[in-house]
Design a protein around this motif. Sequence first.
Motif, PDB file in Angstrom:
ATOM      1  N   ILE A 215       0.498  -1.025   0.067  1.00  0.00           N
ATOM      2  CA  ILE A 215       0.079   0.158   0.111  1.00  0.00           C
ATOM      3  C   ILE A 215       1.096   1.011   0.002  1.00  0.00           C
ATOM      4  CG2 ILE A 215      -1.900   1.510   1.275  1.00  0.00           C
ATOM      5  CD1 ILE A 215      -3.506  -0.917   2.208  1.00  0.00           C
ATOM      6  N   VAL A 216       1.526   1.382   1.094  1.00  0.00           N
ATOM      7  CA  VAL A 216       2.618   1.915   0.819  1.00  0.00           C
ATOM      8  C   VAL A 216       3.467   2.233  -0.335  1.00  0.00           C
ATOM      9  CG1 VAL A 216       4.389   3.298   1.630  1.00  0.00           C
ATOM     10  CG2 VAL A 216       3.742   2.035   3.446  1.00  0.00           C
ATOM     11  N   GLN A 217       3.559   1.857  -1.034  1.00  0.00           N
ATOM     12  CA  GLN A 217       4.607   2.157  -3.234  1.00  0.00           C
ATOM     13  C   GLN A 217       3.394   2.091  -3.597  1.00  0.00           C
ATOM     14  OE1 GLN A 217       7.227   2.138  -3.471  1.00  0.00           O
ATOM     15  NE2 GLN A 217       6.691   2.674  -5.843  1.00  0.00           N
ATOM     16  N   LEU A 218       2.340   1.848  -3.347  1.00  0.00           N
ATOM     17  CA  LEU A 218       0.875   2.207  -4.057  1.00  0.00           C
ATOM     18  C   LEU A 218       0.591   3.555  -4.233  1.00  0.00           C
ATOM     19  CD1 LEU A 218      -1.048   1.479  -5.965  1.00  0.00           C
ATOM     20  CD2 LEU A 218      -2.406   0.677  -4.283  1.00  0.00           C
ATOM     21  N   GLN A 219       0.186   3.789  -2.051  1.00  0.00           N
ATOM     22  CA  GLN A 219       0.285   5.599  -2.200  1.00  0.00           C
ATOM     23  C   GLN A 219       1.297   6.348  -3.602  1.00  0.00           C
ATOM     24  OE1 GLN A 219       1.201   4.691   1.927  1.00  0.00           O
ATOM     25  NE2 GLN A 219      -1.502   5.317   2.293  1.00  0.00           N
ATOM     26  N   ALA A 220       2.829   6.078  -2.938  1.00  0.00           N
ATOM     27  CA  ALA A 220       3.561   6.822  -3.590  1.00  0.00           C
ATOM     28  C   ALA A 220       3.201   7.402  -5.315  1.00  0.00           C
ATOM     29  CB  ALA A 220       4.711   6.216  -3.173  1.00  0.00           C
ATOM     30  N   ASP A 221       3.432   5.933  -6.040  1.00  0.00           N
ATOM     31  CA  ASP A 221       2.778   5.898  -6.816  1.00  0.00           C
ATOM     32  C   ASP A 221       1.573   6.945  -7.641  1.00  0.00           C
ATOM     33  OD1 ASP A 221       4.955   4.357  -7.047  1.00  0.00           O
ATOM     34  OD2 ASP A 221       3.516   2.932  -7.902  1.00  0.00           O
ATOM     35  N   LEU A 228       1.159  15.243  -5.788  1.00  0.00           N
ATOM     36  CA  LEU A 228       0.976  15.672  -4.546  1.00  0.00           C
ATOM     37  C   LEU A 228       2.123  15.591  -2.948  1.00  0.00           C
ATOM     38  CD1 LEU A 228      -0.797  16.132  -1.447  1.00  0.00           C
ATOM     39  CD2 LEU A 228      -1.596  13.202  -2.267  1.00  0.00           C
ATOM     40  N   PHE A 229       2.626  16.039  -2.045  1.00  0.00           N
ATOM     41  CA  PHE A 229       3.501  15.571  -1.089  1.00  0.00           C
ATOM     42  C   PHE A 229       3.528  15.339  -0.640  1.00  0.00           C
ATOM     43  CE2 PHE A 229       6.426  17.282   1.976  1.00  0.00           C
ATOM     44  CZ  PHE A 229       7.648  16.642   1.474  1.00  0.00           C
ATOM     45  N   LEU A 230       4.105  13.688  -0.395  1.00  0.00           N
ATOM     46  CA  LEU A 230       4.137  13.139   0.532  1.00  0.00           C
ATOM     47  C   LEU A 230       5.146  13.341   1.570  1.00  0.00           C
ATOM     48  CD1 LEU A 230       1.995  10.168  -0.438  1.00  0.00           C
ATOM     49  CD2 LEU A 230       1.687  11.881   0.407  1.00  0.00           C
ATOM     50  N   LYS A 231       5.363  13.673   2.491  1.00  0.00           N
ATOM     51  CA  LYS A 231       6.948  13.554   3.702  1.00  0.00           C
ATOM     52  C   LYS A 231       7.532  12.505   3.746  1.00  0.00           C
ATOM     53  CE  LYS A 231       8.277  15.168   8.137  1.00  0.00           C
ATOM     54  NZ  LYS A 231       7.588  16.120   9.441  1.00  0.00           N
ATOM     55  N   GLN A 232       9.040  12.118   3.672  1.00  0.00           N
ATOM     56  CA  GLN A 232       8.621  11.261   3.309  1.00  0.00           C
ATOM     57  C   GLN A 232       9.263  10.714   4.916  1.00  0.00           C
ATOM     58  OE1 GLN A 232      10.767  10.389   0.742  1.00  0.00           O
ATOM     59  NE2 GLN A 232      11.356   8.457   1.611  1.00  0.00           N
ATOM     60  N   GLY A 233       8.724   9.040   4.981  1.00  0.00           N
ATOM     61  CA  GLY A 233       9.137   8.580   6.499  1.00  0.00           C
ATOM     62  C   GLY A 233       7.468   8.554   6.713  1.00  0.00           C
ATOM     63  N   SER A 234       7.112   9.196   6.717  1.00  0.00           N
ATOM     64  CA  SER A 234       5.749   9.016   7.616  1.00  0.00           C
ATOM     65  C   SER A 234       4.940   8.087   7.103  1.00  0.00           C
ATOM     66  CB  SER A 234       4.376  10.391   6.250  1.00  0.00           C
ATOM     67  OG  SER A 234       4.196  10.085   5.043  1.00  0.00           O
ATOM     68  N   SER A 235       4.032   7.434   8.270  1.00  0.00           N
ATOM     69  CA  SER A 235       3.379   6.133   7.959  1.00  0.00           C
ATOM     70  C   SER A 235       2.616   6.430   7.188  1.00  0.00           C
ATOM     71  CB  SER A 235       2.486   6.265   9.414  1.00  0.00           C
ATOM     72  OG  SER A 235       1.389   7.559   9.558  1.00  0.00           O
ATOM     73  N   MET A 236       1.666   5.276   7.174  1.00  0.00           N
ATOM     74  CA  MET A 236       0.455   4.707   6.067  1.00  0.00           C
ATOM     75  C   MET A 236      -0.643   5.687   6.159  1.00  0.00           C
ATOM     76  SD  MET A 236      -0.920   1.343   4.481  1.00  0.00           S
ATOM     77  CE  MET A 236      -1.300   0.421   5.748  1.00  0.00           C
ATOM     78  N   GLU A 237      -0.896   5.756   7.497  1.00  0.00           N
ATOM     79  CA  GLU A 237      -1.952   6.733   7.799  1.00  0.00           C
ATOM     80  C   GLU A 237      -1.916   7.985   7.830  1.00  0.00           C
ATOM     81  OE1 GLU A 237      -1.069   4.280  10.006  1.00  0.00           O
ATOM     82  OE2 GLU A 237      -1.636   2.337   9.508  1.00  0.00           O
TER      83      GLU A 237
END
Length: 927
Positions: A215-221, A228-237
């Motif tokens: 799921i984490v990789q899918l979120q990144a993709d 959308l910027f997602l903070k590096q190391g942030s949790s899946m939630e």
Amino acid sequence: MSIFTVVDFITSTMASLLWDPVIRHMNYLTEMEENVEKLDSTVKSLEARKHEIQIRLKNSERKQEICNPEVTEWVVKVATMENELSELKNGQKKRRHPFNYWSKYEIGTRAAKKLKEAEILHEKGAFKQVSIEIPPYFVQEVPIVPVTKGIDCNLSKVLHYLQDEKVGTVGIWGMGGVGKTTLLRKINNHFLGVIKENFGFDLVIYVVASMACGIVQLQADIAEKIGLFLKQGSSMEVRASSMLSFLRTKKFLLLIDDLWDYLDLGDAGIPYPNGLNKQKVIIATRHENICGRMEAHKTICVECLDQENAWQLFKEKATEAVISSDARIGKLAKEVAEECGGLPLALAVLGRAMATKKTFHEWALALSYLKKSRIHEIPNMGNVGHIYTRLKLSYDYLQDKQIKECFLCCSLWPEGYSIWKVELIDCWMGMGLIKYDTIEEAYDKGYTIIEYLKNACLLDAGYLEDTEAINCPNIQFLSLQQNFQLKVIPASFFQSILYVSYLDLSWVPIKELPEEIGTLVELQYLKLKQTHVKSLPESIRQLKKLKFLHLNYMDFLKKIPYGVLSNLSMLQVLNLYGSRYAGCEVDFDLTNHMEHDEFRIEELACLTGELKALGITVKKVSTLQRLFGIRGIHVRFLGLYILNGETSLTLTIPESVLVLNVMACSDLKEFSATNNRHRYGYHPRLEFLTFWDLPRLENISMERLQNLRVLTVGKTCQLKDLSCILKLPYLEHLDVSFCNKMKQLVDMGNTSSMEAKDEAPVQVFRQLKILQLSSLPSLDCFCNSRLDCPSLEYIDVFSCPKLKKLPFGNDMGKLKRIRGERTWWDNLEWDERGSCLSLFPFFKASQTCSASFRPELDSNVISSPEAFFTKRQPLLHSSVRFTSYLKSVFEKEDRGLKVASNDGPLDLSLVILLFVKLMLLGGLHWP
């Protein structure tokens, strides 16, 4: 201030206002050359700055940044300035005449103005940042195979679903290499040339959820695609919350490729699909059950290419030039393409490899390797491991070792063989792959494993697949009658004919009718005659538009749930005639009526408002009384069956009854039928009356049955005569058989003492057209008087050895055939020689005895004497094929209409607009 000072101020101001413009314009003339040179110098500075900006922009492109809109505008203005300077210089060269002051003034004016613009433009060109990061596109292009065969149909389906507000999720499934990814990418690229407003999406997002993808990789993709910027190391939630906040307000189409397991969209930060809000998801997977678990509203199975499209794809990759270079290569090429089984991946890879094979021997060797599954040994084939890897993934992903071994057992059968499901399950049981307590449990497990392997695209539906299902959403009339090999109707079948209004399943030996029949909400006509259905589904009550329900001759029907029939408020015809169903015969009282969950005769009272015709067979006199006690009931076909303990029966026949059949009443000795004497002008409609298998019946009495046309009496061993027929003036057909004690058919009373030959014929059977006498060993006289039968057309006499005379007068103008044994005809006694000669041309000798048949009287009204024979069926129920008895008995004189053939009669009562022929295990084949 003195007057001179004021005058001086005014004079100087006026001089300035008048003289400065003159000086300025004089400068345009005198400084023309200087201004042009300055403009030229400034423009060269602009060009240098533009060149420097372009170098910076190229570096920005490598960083996937785009040009700042202000920079783009500045570059355009510089280019315009360059063009204008060029035009100015050209004009200056053309106007070099020393006394052309106006031209110099005009050029000087333009040069001065452009110089100011160029200087301002040069100042603005000092950009600190010439580029910005690329914002997410409405849709980003993905690479795709240029030409894909057989994909347009599925693409059209998906685009149609995307415009349906009721569809939020679409599932695309199929085996590896079949083209799911190609279809998904084509859907994505379709929106490159589509205006947003056409479908209403703000974003079209294509991502791949491979087997190793979490799921984490899918979120990144997804975040990368939407910017959308997602903070590096942030949790899946935390990531999910950010994505959810961003996407909640967007109208998006999310394309998820290669999904191997259930994905909780909420956990990933994806709003749950909502077609109404234009938030939709399309998944591509190898497993049909994944589509179900993802709650797909619509599913599309991507199948291998058909033979034509497969050949076109292969030929395109192998090239037409190579294939057509040698006729032998062309033939081998088709075999090579067929070995690929229509799989696009194999066709494309193998086709490209064969594009360099230009000799017959190379193609022959390649075909040999293919048939031995040694594709990697084909010369110049290259690395084909990715084909096997992609196909093997489905096998590796199977649940456990047991299912894998079950799958491998299929290799015991030849390649491409359609394996009987029962044989395959027996094999698994024999190898100990299925553990079970009961045999039913074993087969249930076996069928479940087969469906699991099919859903994983490791097994295909075979040629004999009992679901090879049709999809006819607009069909209205469907007849499956007489498909004797159709044993099971799958539940999914009804989903493909949702709008059918006429469904005929008669003579189909199905034992169960799926509850899904309740989905046919448009159904108005349902015929289950002669099926093996044991219980009527509860869902029948949902068929609110049903008007005609035929359950006649259902020998295996054991249960009709309480309240089902009474819920069919629009029912006009209900036919239970000839059915063995006896649930409604149970007597109940107030103490046990709640435990009785069967259909009750009293339920019919709820239908009398619309019910116009009822067919029913009852087995108790008490049931008959309850039936006749319902006010407004219209019984059209009435059967009396068994009636245990009843030795005498007097029946007042209702006006509505057309057919009455009294059968297998072993105790019945006397039967009396009459009409209602209390109603003036009342005459029952009864036209067909049958007495069959009544071993103790001694007397039949009939009063005022004016409309009776057909009378059949058979297997009534104690009956001595049928004098009651003298009161049937409109009798057209008389069939008497297996009455061992019958000596005389009709007793005319006091006429017996007279010489028959001296008396005028008695005119009591003016309408009689068919006379059949069979297996009457004691019959020595038809009637003790001569009879005038001017309408008689057919006479059939078999196994009546003592019958020596035919009692008919000379008025036999309509006679067409007399049939019987040759010995019987030769031993007949004739009062007049002329009688024998006149009847001889109509005689046809035959050993075929009609007594082995009994009439089947049902809702098809017999319109002609010959048509009667088309309704005869074998006594034994081992076969359900119609008999061709008629053709062997009476061949029709008028060849314009053929009513019988070697394969059986043509049932003219039905108009079938569409006939679907099902063969073997319900496989569907158009005739």
